[in-house]
Scaffold this motif. Structure first.
Motif, PDB file in Angstrom:
ATOM      1  N   UNK A  19       0.826  -1.209   0.000  1.00  0.00           N
ATOM      2  CA  UNK A  19       0.000   0.000   0.000  1.00  0.00           C
ATOM      3  C   UNK A  19       0.859   1.257   0.000  1.00  0.00           C
ATOM      4  N   UNK A  20       1.928   1.248   0.801  1.00  0.00           N
ATOM      5  CA  UNK A  20       2.835   2.403   0.844  1.00  0.00           C
ATOM      6  C   UNK A  20       3.503   2.597  -0.509  1.00  0.00           C
ATOM      7  N   UNK A  21       4.046   1.522  -1.055  1.00  0.00           N
ATOM      8  CA  UNK A  21       4.740   1.647  -2.347  1.00  0.00           C
ATOM      9  C   UNK A  21       3.791   2.070  -3.461  1.00  0.00           C
ATOM     10  N   UNK A  22       2.554   1.569  -3.419  1.00  0.00           N
ATOM     11  CA  UNK A  22       1.596   1.924  -4.466  1.00  0.00           C
ATOM     12  C   UNK A  22       1.177   3.384  -4.351  1.00  0.00           C
ATOM     13  N   UNK A  23       0.788   3.794  -3.150  1.00  0.00           N
ATOM     14  CA  UNK A  23       0.268   5.153  -2.975  1.00  0.00           C
ATOM     15  C   UNK A  23       1.377   6.202  -3.077  1.00  0.00           C
ATOM     16  N   UNK A  24       2.451   6.025  -2.322  1.00  0.00           N
ATOM     17  CA  UNK A  24       3.558   6.987  -2.367  1.00  0.00           C
ATOM     18  C   UNK A  24       4.272   6.892  -3.718  1.00  0.00           C
ATOM     19  N   UNK A  25       4.213   5.719  -4.333  1.00  0.00           N
ATOM     20  CA  UNK A  25       4.806   5.524  -5.658  1.00  0.00           C
ATOM     21  C   UNK A  25       4.188   6.410  -6.721  1.00  0.00           C
ATOM     22  N   UNK A  26       2.975   6.909  -6.470  1.00  0.00           N
ATOM     23  CA  UNK A  26       2.346   7.835  -7.418  1.00  0.00           C
ATOM     24  C   UNK A  26       3.162   9.116  -7.566  1.00  0.00           C
ATOM     25  N   UNK A  27       3.994   9.402  -6.569  1.00  0.00           N
ATOM     26  CA  UNK A  27       4.837  10.598  -6.619  1.00  0.00           C
ATOM     27  C   UNK A  27       6.019  10.409  -7.559  1.00  0.00           C
ATOM     28  N   UNK A  28       6.157   9.195  -8.090  1.00  0.00           N
ATOM     29  CA  UNK A  28       7.275   8.892  -8.982  1.00  0.00           C
ATOM     30  C   UNK A  28       7.282   9.787 -10.216  1.00  0.00           C
ATOM     31  N   UNK A  29       6.109  10.337 -10.550  1.00  0.00           N
ATOM     32  CA  UNK A  29       6.037  11.229 -11.708  1.00  0.00           C
ATOM     33  C   UNK A  29       6.820  12.524 -11.488  1.00  0.00           C
ATOM     34  N   UNK A  30       7.183  12.811 -10.229  1.00  0.00           N
ATOM     35  CA  UNK A  30       7.937  14.015  -9.912  1.00  0.00           C
ATOM     36  C   UNK A  30       9.427  13.752  -9.728  1.00  0.00           C
ATOM     37  N   UNK A  31       9.784  12.551  -9.291  1.00  0.00           N
ATOM     38  CA  UNK A  31      11.155  12.257  -8.897  1.00  0.00           C
ATOM     39  C   UNK A  31      11.835  11.274  -9.846  1.00  0.00           C
ATOM     40  N   UNK A  32      13.161  11.295  -9.814  1.00  0.00           N
ATOM     41  CA  UNK A  32      13.928  10.318 -10.572  1.00  0.00           C
ATOM     42  C   UNK A  32      13.833   8.963  -9.872  1.00  0.00           C
ATOM     43  N   UNK A  33      14.071   7.857 -10.584  1.00  0.00           N
ATOM     44  CA  UNK A  33      13.905   6.521 -10.007  1.00  0.00           C
ATOM     45  C   UNK A  33      14.803   6.221  -8.807  1.00  0.00           C
ATOM     46  N   UNK A  34      15.942   6.885  -8.675  1.00  0.00           N
ATOM     47  CA  UNK A  34      16.858   6.585  -7.567  1.00  0.00           C
ATOM     48  C   UNK A  34      16.622   7.467  -6.335  1.00  0.00           C
ATOM     49  N   UNK A  35      15.506   8.175  -6.291  1.00  0.00           N
ATOM     50  CA  UNK A  35      15.169   9.013  -5.145  1.00  0.00           C
ATOM     51  C   UNK A  35      14.834   8.144  -3.934  1.00  0.00           C
ATOM     52  N   UNK A  36      15.417   8.497  -2.782  1.00  0.00           N
ATOM     53  CA  UNK A  36      15.175   7.751  -1.552  1.00  0.00           C
ATOM     54  C   UNK A  36      13.927   8.295  -0.851  1.00  0.00           C
ATOM     55  N   UNK A  37      13.107   7.370  -0.346  1.00  0.00           N
ATOM     56  CA  UNK A  37      11.903   7.745   0.390  1.00  0.00           C
ATOM     57  C   UNK A  37      11.915   6.974   1.709  1.00  0.00           C
ATOM     58  N   UNK A  38      11.953   7.704   2.827  1.00  0.00           N
ATOM     59  CA  UNK A  38      11.938   7.077   4.148  1.00  0.00           C
ATOM     60  C   UNK A  38      10.531   7.170   4.715  1.00  0.00           C
ATOM     61  N   UNK A  39       9.970   6.020   5.068  1.00  0.00           N
ATOM     62  CA  UNK A  39       8.603   5.958   5.582  1.00  0.00           C
ATOM     63  C   UNK A  39       8.633   5.300   6.957  1.00  0.00           C
TER      64      UNK A  39
END
Length: 176
Positions: A19-39
């Motif tokens: 759920x976290x990867x799917x929902x927060x993954x929607x932000x991928x349209x703004x960031x490069x693929x190697x962006x780190x996300x701490x949850x």
């Protein structure tokens, strides 16, 4: 995006992870693929809290949301971050600087309306007095403010005390 998902007082189940990867993954349209996300997922009684931190060269994009359901909190935090990205795009991205490499080209070139420009309308100067953090909290309450800047009598550093949810206080100290 590269996720680091940690649970406090909660086991991060495969369903929560997805759920976290799917929902927060929607932000991928703004960031490069190697962006780190701490949850960080945290449960305290009926409070289901999610904190998302995205370090971007010199700045931190951060949001937290609390509800009585972790999945609702996950949905809410994604909306908050997306709103932040649209609102502060011109502040986050300087096209000539290296930090632009953290964001996708489409985001950098997108034309979001600046709903509110940051404008400082009042400036105050004062001579901070040396005092202990507890005394600073009392002074803050007497002034009716939500924060107070002071010189810590123990460390001689400029610090800030602030009022937190639940009638508790926080202390911000510089780290050099």
């Amino acid at each position: 995006m590269k996720f680091t998902i940690v649970g406090k007082n909660i086991e991060v189940t495969p369903g929560l992870h997805a759920a976290v990867e799917e929902k927060i993954g929607k932000l991928e349209k703004y960031f490069t693929p190697d962006t780190l996300v701490n949850v960080t997922l945290n449960v305290d009684k009926d409070r289901h809290k999610i904190e998302v931190t995205i370090p971007v060269k010199g700045k931190i994009i951060r949001a937290e949301q609390v509800s009585n359901d972790m999945y609702v909190s996950i949905d809410l935090v994604e909306e908050v971050i997306e709103r932040q990205l649209k609102k502060y795009r011109s502040k986050l991205v300087d096209k000539q600087q290296a930090e632009a490499s953290y964001f996708k080209k489409e985001y950098i070139e997108a034309d979001f309306m600046d709903d509110e420009e940051i404008r400082i309308e009042r400036m105050k100067k004062f001579d901070p007095k040396p005092m202990y953090p507890e005394d600073a909290c009392v002074q803050m309450e007497l002034l009716g403010h939500s924060f107070f800047v002071f010189v810590n009598a123990e460390t001689d550093q400029i610090c800030v005390v602030y009022k937190r949810k639940g009638n508790t206080y926080g202390l911000i100290e510089p780290e050099f």
